[in-house]
Design a protein around this motif. Structure first.
Motif, PDB file in Angstrom:
ATOM      1  N   HIS A   1      -1.242   9.271  -0.915  1.00 56.54           N
ATOM      2  CA  HIS A   1      -2.240  10.005  -1.705  1.00 56.54           C
ATOM      3  C   HIS A   1      -2.840   9.120  -2.794  1.00 56.54           C
ATOM      4  O   HIS A   1      -4.064   9.092  -2.982  1.00 56.54           O
TER       5      HIS A   1
ATOM      6  N   ASP B   1      -4.023  17.200  -4.032  1.00 57.72           N
ATOM      7  CA  ASP B   1      -5.456  17.280  -4.374  1.00 57.72           C
ATOM      8  C   ASP B   1      -5.694  18.379  -5.398  1.00 57.72           C
ATOM      9  O   ASP B   1      -6.525  18.232  -6.304  1.00 57.72           O
TER      10      ASP B   1
ATOM     11  N   LYS C   1      -6.814   7.983  -3.090  1.00 52.74           N
ATOM     12  CA  LYS C   1      -7.593   8.324  -4.279  1.00 52.74           C
ATOM     13  C   LYS C   1      -8.087   7.070  -4.998  1.00 52.74           C
ATOM     14  O   LYS C   1      -9.211   7.025  -5.494  1.00 52.74           O
TER      15      LYS C   1
ATOM     16  N   SER D   1      -5.614   7.341  -9.783  1.00 52.76           N
ATOM     17  CA  SER D   1      -5.800   8.801  -9.768  1.00 52.76           C
ATOM     18  C   SER D   1      -5.173   9.403 -11.018  1.00 52.76           C
ATOM     19  O   SER D   1      -4.333   8.817 -11.682  1.00 52.76           O
TER      20      SER D   1
ATOM     21  N   GLU E   1      -4.718  17.205  -8.782  1.00 50.65           N
ATOM     22  CA  GLU E   1      -5.773  16.332  -9.311  1.00 50.65           C
ATOM     23  C   GLU E   1      -6.854  17.170 -10.000  1.00 50.65           C
ATOM     24  O   GLU E   1      -7.310  16.850 -11.100  1.00 50.65           O
TER      25      GLU E   1
END
Length: 214
Positions: A195, A158, A199, A207, A161
């Motif tokens: 993940h 995260d 996302k 993502s 990101e």
């Protein structure tokens, strides 16, 4: 002798050791090993690690790697080469276990990367720290899996990101991110996939992590 090798590169004697190795009788040429440690090599304690034993072993490993690959690299024999590698590996095991036992440092690293006022150079330093830890684990594959599981659990993907959304086209920064992501993908692909799926379902678009890699 491993104990002797460690003494020669400890805080008290390493400067003398590398001074002696600056003079090559055959070539009559001086190589400034000491200036490397004084002017070039920089230890960045970005997480403010206070454990003296960990810091000592990090320094010893750095000096041993330089000794093995540079200072005596051209004429090192098999036995000292093997002993140096054993010392480095033993120290790496200690360093890795320290961070597993003290997750707060990894939490601090992720917190650093989430700071809005962190410069790109500081971001790179934090990412390079992750890469150094990964390098320490090359002989400990199960620990490498465990390390990536811990990173993902603490929200590292995260955080990446967020970084990808706000950073510039800094090549060194992106290369560091890609190198870490590729390692995560290699060792814990199930967590990486999870993940990406989460996302993608949240945003209905790929993502930024998957866009960067693919």
């Amino acid at each position: 002798n491993r104990e002797l090798i460690e003494i020669l590169v400890n805080d008290e004697f390493y400067n003398t050791t590398f001074a002696a190795l600056e003079y090559e009788i055959e070539s009559n040429k001086k190589i400034n090993h000491r200036s490397y440690f004084k002017e070039i090599a920089q230890f960045k304690n970005i997480l403010n690690i206070e454990d003296e034993e960990v810091i000592k072993r990090i320094h010893i490993n750095h000096r041993l790697a330089y000794l093995r690959d540079t200072a005596i690299g051209r004429f090192i024999e098999e036995l000292p080469y093997m002993n140096i590698n054993i010392i480095i590996q033993t120290n790496n095991a200690f360093i890795i276990q320290f961070f597993f036992d003290n997750n707060s440092y990894l939490e601090k690293l992720i917190s650093n990367l989430r700071k809005t006022d962190l410069s790109e150079n500081d971001i790179i330093d934090n990412l390079q720290f992750v890469l150094e830890l990964i390098s320490c684990m090359k002989e400990f594959q199960q620990k490498r899996v465990q390390f990536h599981e811990t990173l993902v659990e603490l929200g590292f993907l995260d955080t990446i990101e967020i970084l990808l959304q706000k950073t510039s086209e800094n090549k060194m920064l992106k290369n560091a991110i890609i190198e870490i992501l590729v390692d995560i993908l290699s060792y814990v692909p199930y967590l990486f996939k999870e993940h990406i799926m989460i996302k993608s379902s949240e945003n209905e678009t790929p993502s930024s992590v998957s866009n960067l890699l693919f």
